[in-house]
Design a protein around this motif. Structure first.
Motif, PDB file in Angstrom:
ATOM      1  N   UNK A 159       0.842  -1.194   0.000  1.00 13.94           N
ATOM      2  CA  UNK A 159       0.000   0.000   0.000  1.00 13.94           C
ATOM      3  C   UNK A 159       0.879   1.246   0.000  1.00 13.94           C
ATOM      4  N   UNK A 160       0.556   2.200  -0.864  1.00 15.57           N
ATOM      5  CA  UNK A 160       1.345   3.427  -0.957  1.00 15.57           C
ATOM      6  C   UNK A 160       0.646   4.574  -0.244  1.00 15.57           C
ATOM      7  N   UNK A 161       1.431   5.473   0.320  1.00 16.70           N
ATOM      8  CA  UNK A 161       0.902   6.665   0.959  1.00 16.70           C
ATOM      9  C   UNK A 161       1.596   7.891   0.385  1.00 16.70           C
ATOM     10  N   UNK A 162       0.911   9.015   0.416  1.00 20.25           N
ATOM     11  CA  UNK A 162       1.478  10.267  -0.077  1.00 20.25           C
ATOM     12  C   UNK A 162       2.175  10.984   1.064  1.00 20.25           C
ATOM     13  N   UNK A 163       3.416  11.320   0.862  1.00 25.04           N
ATOM     14  CA  UNK A 163       4.226  11.988   1.880  1.00 25.04           C
ATOM     15  C   UNK A 163       4.630  13.366   1.371  1.00 25.04           C
ATOM     16  N   UNK A 164       4.513  14.391   2.233  1.00 24.98           N
ATOM     17  CA  UNK A 164       4.901  15.771   1.915  1.00 24.98           C
ATOM     18  C   UNK A 164       4.240  16.268   0.642  1.00 24.98           C
ATOM     19  N   UNK A 165       2.895  16.199   0.557  1.00 25.04           N
ATOM     20  CA  UNK A 165       2.214  16.648  -0.670  1.00 25.04           C
ATOM     21  C   UNK A 165       2.490  18.108  -0.981  1.00 25.04           C
ATOM     22  N   UNK A 166       2.755  18.380  -2.257  1.00 25.00           N
ATOM     23  CA  UNK A 166       3.009  19.742  -2.706  1.00 25.00           C
ATOM     24  C   UNK A 166       4.419  20.236  -2.490  1.00 25.00           C
ATOM     25  N   UNK A 167       5.246  19.449  -1.792  1.00 21.77           N
ATOM     26  CA  UNK A 167       6.638  19.855  -1.539  1.00 21.77           C
ATOM     27  C   UNK A 167       7.550  19.311  -2.641  1.00 21.77           C
ATOM     28  N   UNK A 168       8.710  19.922  -2.836  1.00 27.96           N
ATOM     29  CA  UNK A 168       9.646  19.419  -3.859  1.00 27.96           C
ATOM     30  C   UNK A 168      10.046  17.961  -3.616  1.00 27.96           C
ATOM     31  N   UNK A 169       9.994  17.517  -2.358  1.00 26.06           N
ATOM     32  CA  UNK A 169      10.389  16.149  -2.027  1.00 26.06           C
ATOM     33  C   UNK A 169       9.176  15.246  -1.805  1.00 26.06           C
ATOM     34  N   UNK A 171       6.598  12.363  -2.127  1.00 23.59           N
ATOM     35  CA  UNK A 171       6.885  10.973  -2.491  1.00 23.59           C
ATOM     36  C   UNK A 171       5.664  10.102  -2.181  1.00 23.59           C
ATOM     37  N   UNK A 172       5.647   8.920  -2.774  1.00 16.75           N
ATOM     38  CA  UNK A 172       4.564   7.955  -2.530  1.00 16.75           C
ATOM     39  C   UNK A 172       5.165   6.586  -2.178  1.00 16.75           C
ATOM     40  N   UNK A 173       5.808   6.481  -1.025  1.00 20.55           N
ATOM     41  CA  UNK A 173       6.430   5.202  -0.644  1.00 20.55           C
ATOM     42  C   UNK A 173       5.400   4.169  -0.218  1.00 20.55           C
ATOM     43  N   UNK A 174       5.822   2.923  -0.240  1.00 20.20           N
ATOM     44  CA  UNK A 174       5.016   1.861   0.343  1.00 20.20           C
ATOM     45  C   UNK A 174       5.068   1.964   1.870  1.00 20.20           C
ATOM     46  N   UNK A 175       4.103   1.352   2.527  1.00 25.02           N
ATOM     47  CA  UNK A 175       4.089   1.381   3.995  1.00 25.02           C
ATOM     48  C   UNK A 175       4.939   0.269   4.599  1.00 25.02           C
ATOM     49  N   UNK A 176       5.640  -0.468   3.769  1.00 23.61           N
ATOM     50  CA  UNK A 176       6.420  -1.620   4.247  1.00 23.61           C
ATOM     51  C   UNK A 176       7.299  -1.263   5.438  1.00 23.61           C
ATOM     52  N   UNK A 177       8.158  -0.263   5.264  1.00 24.35           N
ATOM     53  CA  UNK A 177       9.122   0.062   6.321  1.00 24.35           C
ATOM     54  C   UNK A 177       8.424   0.578   7.571  1.00 24.35           C
ATOM     55  N   UNK A 178       7.302   1.276   7.411  1.00 26.99           N
ATOM     56  CA  UNK A 178       6.620   1.829   8.580  1.00 26.99           C
ATOM     57  C   UNK A 178       5.929   0.732   9.388  1.00 26.99           C
ATOM     58  N   UNK A 179       5.327  -0.231   8.708  1.00 28.95           N
ATOM     59  CA  UNK A 179       4.698  -1.339   9.430  1.00 28.95           C
ATOM     60  C   UNK A 179       5.761  -2.174  10.134  1.00 28.95           C
ATOM     61  N   UNK A 180       6.842  -2.470   9.433  1.00 29.68           N
ATOM     62  CA  UNK A 180       7.910  -3.253  10.048  1.00 29.68           C
ATOM     63  C   UNK A 180       8.544  -2.483  11.207  1.00 29.68           C
TER      64      UNK A 180
END
Length: 392
Positions: A159-169, A171-180
């Motif tokens: 599952x992907x999430x939107x991180x820092x919307x509207x910012x130059x950085x 991103x849409x990473x997977x939640x893998x690392x956050x769940x782990x």
């Protein structure tokens, strides 16, 4: 009647560092467990920091000894805990760290993840709990697995999430690392061996044994006492900053220790009874310590071992210290490893430019180069001085 408190000078605190933090050659440890015990916890944000912090304080350092402690004997455990930072702690201290800090960190991390999942995907507690259970079942089948292998086995991790919307950085990473990461902070899984060398930041995951349950207040008092044993004399602010606790919890923990009120150069502090008879000086010793080393990051107030004028060179914008050179209980410069393996050094303080200091620093530089051998490292948090020494 006013009762005077014992006064402890900066010189006495610096003298204590030489032996308490195993920086003097005569105080060096035989095992990585002894290093971790002396320093309470080894910073582990960068995998190499654990090895370099231990090597600087061991009489005969060898990466295999630390690998054995981390992955075979498991006498040292990696945990996400104080200040939401990754540390390696002695096994006997792990339940204390878990109850005093890690549980709260895990709860906040999981709450934040649930908020994002709810806002962006409409997923709630039931969905996340099912995903966590699926990870645990997959890991039980694998024994050990990489994050990529677990994501392939558990679709929810993709599952992907939107991180820092509207910012130059953005991103849409997977939640893998956050769940782990949440499962690890809860003590339900643990990091296994790295995929490459001991300096690699890629690793496998493995099931973890649950920690014994300890009341939080009792655990905070024990951790506070252990902190003072390693880093005392210290201020209330030092303890609060290092642990990440509230001021109320910090004060309550201090009250439950056997600490004695003392006067330090910049205000009131706390010391254990056996820390009152401190030496006024010791034989000067040199050390090359890695970025985020426990000694460099052990106190909120650092003026007694670090000239404030050198902070802009040695710290990044987020308050992370880079590799440092120590002489006679003070930070006197910085170092880095260049791509060709050379250890480049630069002295900032005049105390480090004496003949005795230069000779001792050169010896430690050679010892570090021999330990690294063909391994190449680069701190993940880069500082102005470290970047210049590395050539960009």
């Amino acid at each position: 009647m006013t009762i005077s408190r014992p006064r402890i000078t900066d010189e006495q605190r610096r003298a204590r560092l030489a032996t308490a933090h195993l920086l003097a050659p005569g105080a060096r440890a035989a095992t990585p467990e002894q290093v971790a015990d002396a320093l309470l916890a080894l910073h582990a944000t960068d995998p190499a920091t654990v090895y370099l912090a231990a090597a600087a304080r061991m009489a005969d350092p060898a990466p295999a000894r630390l690998e054995r402690a981390l992955y075979e004997e498991r006498s040292l455990l990696r945990m996400l805990c104080m200040r939401r930072t990754m540390f390696v702690v002695p096994r006997d201290l792990a339940p204390v760290v878990d109850a005093s800090t890690a549980r709260a960190v895990a709860a906040r991390e999981r709450k934040n993840l649930l908020k994002v999942l709810g806002e962006q995907h409409g997923h709630g507690e039931g969905w996340l709990a099912a995903a966590e259970q699926a990870v645990l079942e997959a890991l039980a089948d694998f024994g050990e697995a990489t994050a990529a292998e677990l994501a392939a086995a558990v679709p929810a991790l993709r599952t992907q999430i939107l991180v820092a919307p509207g910012k130059p950085y953005q991103a849409t990473p997977r939640i893998t690392s956050r769940v782990l990461g949440v499962l690890a902070a809860q003590g339900r899984i643990r990091r296994g061996r790295p995929l490459g060398t001991w300096a690699s930041s890629q690793f496998r995951w493995a099931p973890a044994e649950p920690h014994p349950d300890i009341p939080a207040d009792e655990a905070r008092a024990e951790l506070c006492a252990r902190y003072l044993r390693s880093f005392g004399p210290s201020t209330t602010e030092d303890v609060k900053w290092w642990t990440g606790w509230t001021l109320t919890d910090t004060r309550r923990a201090l009250e439950r220790t056997h600490a004695i009120a003392v006067d330090l150069a910049h205000g009131p502090g706390h010391a254990l009874p056996d820390q009152l008879d401190l030496p006024s000086g010791t034989e000067p010793a040199a050390a090359l310590l890695p970025s985020l080393d426990p000694t460099a990051m052990g106190w909120r107030h650092r003026d007694w071992y670090l000239d404030p004028a050198h902070v802009p060179e040695l710290f990044d914008a987020f308050g992370n210290i880079g590799p440092t050179i120590w002489w006679d209980g003070r930070i006197v410069g910085g170092w880095t490893q260049r791509p060709n393996g050379e250890i480049a050094t630069h002295l900032l303080a005049p105390e480090g430019r004496t003949r005795a200091a230069r000779t001792a620093i050169a010896t430690e530089t050679g010892r570090l180069a021999a330990f690294l051998g063909e391994i190449r490292i680069r701190p993940s948090m880069r500082t102005p001085l470290e970047r210049r020494l590395a050539g960009g």
